[in-house]
Design a protein around this motif. Structure first.
Motif, PDB file in Angstrom:
ATOM      1  N   ARG A 185       0.828  -1.208   0.000  1.00 47.62           N
ATOM      2  CA  ARG A 185       0.000   0.000   0.000  1.00 47.62           C
ATOM      3  C   ARG A 185       0.863   1.260   0.000  1.00 47.62           C
ATOM      4  N   ASN A 186       1.902   1.257   0.798  1.00 43.78           N
ATOM      5  CA  ASN A 186       2.792   2.403   0.886  1.00 43.78           C
ATOM      6  C   ASN A 186       3.400   2.730  -0.478  1.00 43.78           C
ATOM      7  N   ARG A 187       3.885   1.702  -1.205  1.00 45.28           N
ATOM      8  CA  ARG A 187       4.486   1.900  -2.518  1.00 45.28           C
ATOM      9  C   ARG A 187       3.445   2.442  -3.488  1.00 45.28           C
ATOM     10  N   TYR A 188       2.241   1.886  -3.447  1.00 46.52           N
ATOM     11  CA  TYR A 188       1.150   2.322  -4.330  1.00 46.52           C
ATOM     12  C   TYR A 188       0.823   3.797  -4.107  1.00 46.52           C
ATOM     13  N   ILE A 189       0.704   4.194  -2.851  1.00 44.41           N
ATOM     14  CA  ILE A 189       0.374   5.588  -2.525  1.00 44.41           C
ATOM     15  C   ILE A 189       1.514   6.512  -2.935  1.00 44.41           C
ATOM     16  N   ASN A 190       2.763   6.103  -2.725  1.00 50.01           N
ATOM     17  CA  ASN A 190       3.902   6.908  -3.164  1.00 50.01           C
ATOM     18  C   ASN A 190       3.883   7.122  -4.676  1.00 50.01           C
ATOM     19  N   GLU A 191       3.617   6.055  -5.427  1.00 50.17           N
ATOM     20  CA  GLU A 191       3.561   6.169  -6.886  1.00 50.17           C
ATOM     21  C   GLU A 191       2.392   7.051  -7.323  1.00 50.17           C
ATOM     22  N   ALA A 192       1.266   6.926  -6.627  1.00 48.53           N
ATOM     23  CA  ALA A 192       0.098   7.744  -6.956  1.00 48.53           C
ATOM     24  C   ALA A 192       0.389   9.226  -6.716  1.00 48.53           C
ATOM     25  N   LEU A 193       1.031   9.536  -5.607  1.00 41.47           N
ATOM     26  CA  LEU A 193       1.373  10.927  -5.310  1.00 41.47           C
ATOM     27  C   LEU A 193       2.399  11.472  -6.298  1.00 41.47           C
ATOM     28  N   ALA A 194       3.373  10.658  -6.669  1.00 41.34           N
ATOM     29  CA  ALA A 194       4.371  11.103  -7.648  1.00 41.34           C
ATOM     30  C   ALA A 194       3.702  11.414  -8.983  1.00 41.34           C
ATOM     31  N   SER A 195       2.779  10.568  -9.384  1.00 41.71           N
ATOM     32  CA  SER A 195       2.048  10.787 -10.639  1.00 41.71           C
ATOM     33  C   SER A 195       1.204  12.060 -10.557  1.00 41.71           C
ATOM     34  N   TYR A 196       0.502  12.233  -9.466  1.00 36.20           N
ATOM     35  CA  TYR A 196      -0.334  13.424  -9.282  1.00 36.20           C
ATOM     36  C   TYR A 196       0.530  14.687  -9.241  1.00 36.20           C
ATOM     37  N   ASN A 197       1.690  14.607  -8.617  1.00 34.71           N
ATOM     38  CA  ASN A 197       2.605  15.757  -8.578  1.00 34.71           C
ATOM     39  C   ASN A 197       3.049  16.150  -9.985  1.00 34.71           C
ATOM     40  N   ARG A 198       3.345  15.159 -10.836  1.00 36.23           N
ATOM     41  CA  ARG A 198       3.730  15.467 -12.218  1.00 36.23           C
ATOM     42  C   ARG A 198       2.600  16.172 -12.962  1.00 36.23           C
ATOM     43  N   ILE A 199       1.388  15.704 -12.778  1.00 41.55           N
ATOM     44  CA  ILE A 199       0.219  16.327 -13.417  1.00 41.55           C
ATOM     45  C   ILE A 199       0.066  17.766 -12.940  1.00 41.55           C
ATOM     46  N   GLN A 200       0.163  17.980 -11.642  1.00 38.91           N
ATOM     47  CA  GLN A 200       0.000  19.325 -11.090  1.00 38.91           C
ATOM     48  C   GLN A 200       1.134  20.252 -11.517  1.00 38.91           C
ATOM     49  N   ARG A 201       2.373  19.717 -11.591  1.00 38.66           N
ATOM     50  CA  ARG A 201       3.498  20.530 -12.051  1.00 38.66           C
ATOM     51  C   ARG A 201       3.270  20.998 -13.484  1.00 38.66           C
ATOM     52  N   ARG A 202       2.778  20.094 -14.353  1.00 36.12           N
ATOM     53  CA  ARG A 202       2.480  20.462 -15.743  1.00 36.12           C
ATOM     54  C   ARG A 202       1.376  21.513 -15.803  1.00 36.12           C
ATOM     55  N   LYS A 203       0.367  21.350 -14.971  1.00 34.54           N
ATOM     56  CA  LYS A 203      -0.737  22.313 -14.941  1.00 34.54           C
ATOM     57  C   LYS A 203      -0.231  23.694 -14.517  1.00 34.54           C
ATOM     58  N   LEU A 204       0.595  23.733 -13.483  1.00 33.49           N
ATOM     59  CA  LEU A 204       1.152  25.010 -13.017  1.00 33.49           C
ATOM     60  C   LEU A 204       2.042  25.644 -14.081  1.00 33.49           C
ATOM     61  N   LEU A 205       2.833  24.825 -14.760  1.00 32.58           N
ATOM     62  CA  LEU A 205       3.697  25.338 -15.818  1.00 32.58           C
ATOM     63  C   LEU A 205       2.867  25.902 -16.972  1.00 32.58           C
ATOM     64  N   LYS A 206       1.810  25.201 -17.332  1.00 29.15           N
ATOM     65  CA  LYS A 206       0.918  25.672 -18.401  1.00 29.15           C
ATOM     66  C   LYS A 206       0.315  27.023 -18.034  1.00 29.15           C
ATOM     67  N   GLU A 207      -0.136  27.155 -16.810  1.00 28.91           N
ATOM     68  CA  GLU A 207      -0.709  28.424 -16.353  1.00 28.91           C
ATOM     69  C   GLU A 207       0.332  29.535 -16.368  1.00 28.91           C
ATOM     70  N   GLN A 208       1.551  29.220 -15.925  1.00 29.49           N
ATOM     71  CA  GLN A 208       2.631  30.211 -15.907  1.00 29.49           C
ATOM     72  C   GLN A 208       2.984  30.650 -17.322  1.00 29.49           C
ATOM     73  N   LEU A 209       3.069  29.696 -18.246  1.00 30.44           N
ATOM     74  CA  LEU A 209       3.382  30.028 -19.633  1.00 30.44           C
ATOM     75  C   LEU A 209       2.289  30.880 -20.267  1.00 30.44           C
ATOM     76  N   ALA A 210       1.041  30.567 -19.979  1.00 29.27           N
ATOM     77  CA  ALA A 210      -0.078  31.366 -20.507  1.00 29.27           C
ATOM     78  C   ALA A 210      -0.003  32.788 -19.962  1.00 29.27           C
ATOM     79  N   PHE A 211       0.291  32.921 -18.694  1.00 29.73           N
ATOM     80  CA  PHE A 211       0.400  34.235 -18.072  1.00 29.73           C
ATOM     81  C   PHE A 211       1.533  35.039 -18.709  1.00 29.73           C
ATOM     82  N   GLU A 212       2.703  34.412 -18.840  1.00 29.02           N
ATOM     83  CA  GLU A 212       3.849  35.117 -19.407  1.00 29.02           C
ATOM     84  C   GLU A 212       3.652  35.418 -20.888  1.00 29.02           C
TER      85      GLU A 212
END
Length: 80
Positions: free
Chosen positions: A27-54
């Motif tokens: 379970r611990n490994r699964y949750i770690n992988e899920a959070l890592a995946s979600y972090n990548r998605i959120q990082r891309r979303k934040l970058l997209k927003e930053q690029l649109a703003f700039e």
């Protein structure tokens, strides 16, 4: 490694337990992988927003540069 305590909605926990069991994964490994995946998605979303703003910040200047370029190009063309 950090230890955290978190509250998970019952239906999410039950689904997670089912999937973890089917994958035969800790379970611990699964949750770690899920959070890592979600972090990548959120990082891309934040970058997209930053690029649109700039991009919006430089939009007007870019249009002026393009207009100047067009004017310069027209000036270099032979006149009939």
């Amino acid at each position: 490694m950090k230890t955290i305590s978190l509250k998970i909605d019952d239906h999410i926990f039950q689904e997670t337990e089912k999937i973890v069991g089917e994958l035969q994964q800790a379970r611990n490994r699964y949750i770690n992988e899920a959070l890592a995946s979600y972090n990548r998605i959120q990082r891309r979303k934040l970058l997209k927003e930053q690029l649109a703003f700039e991009s919006e910040l430089v939009r007007e200047d870019s249009m002026e540069v393009l207009a100047d370029f067009d004017d310069t190009l027209l000036e270099t063309l032979p006149k009939d």
